[in-house]
Design a protein around this motif. Sequence first.
Motif, PDB file in Angstrom:
ATOM      1  N   VAL A  12      16.082  16.948  21.227  1.00 54.38           N
ATOM      2  CA  VAL A  12      16.176  18.048  20.161  1.00 54.38           C
ATOM      3  C   VAL A  12      15.547  19.328  20.760  1.00 54.38           C
ATOM      4  O   VAL A  12      14.570  19.314  21.579  1.00 54.38           O
ATOM      5  N   GLN A  13      16.117  20.488  20.300  1.00 50.10           N
ATOM      6  CA  GLN A  13      15.425  21.783  20.565  1.00 50.10           C
ATOM      7  C   GLN A  13      14.095  22.132  19.566  1.00 50.10           C
ATOM      8  O   GLN A  13      13.855  21.355  18.505  1.00 50.10           O
ATOM      9  N   PRO A  14      13.282  22.818  20.005  1.00 49.09           N
ATOM     10  CA  PRO A  14      12.160  23.051  19.510  1.00 49.09           C
ATOM     11  C   PRO A  14      12.665  23.900  17.852  1.00 49.09           C
ATOM     12  O   PRO A  14      13.440  24.511  17.920  1.00 49.09           O
ATOM     13  N   GLY A  15      11.789  23.279  17.036  1.00 50.27           N
ATOM     14  CA  GLY A  15      12.132  23.698  15.856  1.00 50.27           C
ATOM     15  C   GLY A  15      13.063  22.540  14.898  1.00 50.27           C
ATOM     16  O   GLY A  15      13.347  22.634  13.875  1.00 50.27           O
ATOM     17  N   PRO A  88       7.513  21.402  21.672  1.00 54.91           N
ATOM     18  CA  PRO A  88       7.506  20.658  23.078  1.00 54.91           C
ATOM     19  C   PRO A  88       6.540  19.555  23.177  1.00 54.91           C
ATOM     20  O   PRO A  88       6.572  18.425  23.879  1.00 54.91           O
ATOM     21  N   GLU A  89       5.216  19.986  22.794  1.00 53.19           N
ATOM     22  CA  GLU A  89       3.954  18.868  22.844  1.00 53.19           C
ATOM     23  C   GLU A  89       4.373  17.477  21.990  1.00 53.19           C
ATOM     24  O   GLU A  89       3.544  16.778  22.328  1.00 53.19           O
ATOM     25  N   GLY A 115       9.480   1.136  22.051  1.00 52.39           N
ATOM     26  CA  GLY A 115       9.719   2.572  22.058  1.00 52.39           C
ATOM     27  C   GLY A 115      10.886   3.124  22.246  1.00 52.39           C
ATOM     28  O   GLY A 115      11.774   2.796  22.571  1.00 52.39           O
ATOM     29  N   THR A 116      10.813   4.184  21.670  1.00 58.12           N
ATOM     30  CA  THR A 116      11.958   5.290  21.833  1.00 58.12           C
ATOM     31  C   THR A 116      11.674   6.788  22.220  1.00 58.12           C
ATOM     32  O   THR A 116      10.365   7.086  21.643  1.00 58.12           O
ATOM     33  N   GLN A 117      12.465   7.041  22.942  1.00 56.99           N
ATOM     34  CA  GLN A 117      11.950   8.527  23.571  1.00 56.99           C
ATOM     35  C   GLN A 117      12.604   9.645  22.775  1.00 56.99           C
ATOM     36  O   GLN A 117      13.397   9.731  22.388  1.00 56.99           O
ATOM     37  N   VAL A 118      11.481  10.383  22.594  1.00 57.03           N
ATOM     38  CA  VAL A 118      11.649  11.716  22.036  1.00 57.03           C
ATOM     39  C   VAL A 118      11.314  13.036  22.973  1.00 57.03           C
ATOM     40  O   VAL A 118      10.203  13.064  23.482  1.00 57.03           O
ATOM     41  N   THR A 119      12.465  14.022  23.107  1.00 64.01           N
ATOM     42  CA  THR A 119      12.256  14.771  24.091  1.00 64.01           C
ATOM     43  C   THR A 119      12.379  16.079  23.314  1.00 64.01           C
ATOM     44  O   THR A 119      13.552  16.493  22.529  1.00 64.01           O
ATOM     45  N   VAL A 120      11.449  17.127  23.156  1.00 62.08           N
ATOM     46  CA  VAL A 120      11.739  18.488  22.596  1.00 62.08           C
ATOM     47  C   VAL A 120      11.867  19.620  23.573  1.00 62.08           C
ATOM     48  O   VAL A 120      10.752  19.949  24.247  1.00 62.08           O
ATOM     49  N   SER A 121      12.954  20.258  23.987  1.00 55.51           N
ATOM     50  CA  SER A 121      13.125  21.134  24.946  1.00 55.51           C
ATOM     51  C   SER A 121      14.420  21.706  24.722  1.00 55.51           C
ATOM     52  O   SER A 121      15.479  21.581  23.898  1.00 55.51           O
ATOM     53  N   SER A 122      14.389  23.205  25.080  1.00 48.14           N
ATOM     54  CA  SER A 122      15.401  24.071  25.061  1.00 48.14           C
ATOM     55  C   SER A 122      16.155  24.060  26.159  1.00 48.14           C
ATOM     56  O   SER A 122      17.174  24.726  26.083  1.00 48.14           O
TER      57      SER A 122
END
Length: 122
Positions: A12-15, A88-89, A115-122
């Motif tokens: 997902v993107q930041p925000g 992102p953090e 577990g399930t991965q969450v990645t916050v990145s543009s």
Amino acid sequence: QVQLVESGGGLVQPGGSLRLSCAASGRTLSSYVMGWFRQAPGKEREFVAIINWIVSMTRYADSVKGRFTISRDNVKNTVYLQMISLKPEDTAAYFCAASRVFRTEKSVYDSWGQGTQVTVSS
């Protein structure tokens, strides 16, 4: 023990927002406290949020207060973590866990999901 299966992670993107789900089975859940923890690469697993199954008493880590909401559905035996304004953090593997006591220390949780991965990145 309780069997736990997480889902809902992704990129997902930041925000942005995501909702994680944790399906629980195996025991009567009314006496359990359900928690979400997360672990980023190279870091210790940390507390995110917990909820008491019966009275929905909750507690949050300072880093997620106002952005994350933990809830549960007694009929579906499912616990949710609604996450908004992601940063992102917040990137980490998110784990669901069950305990008999309302505490935030991961050592008191004796049932864990994969577990399930969450990645916050543009």
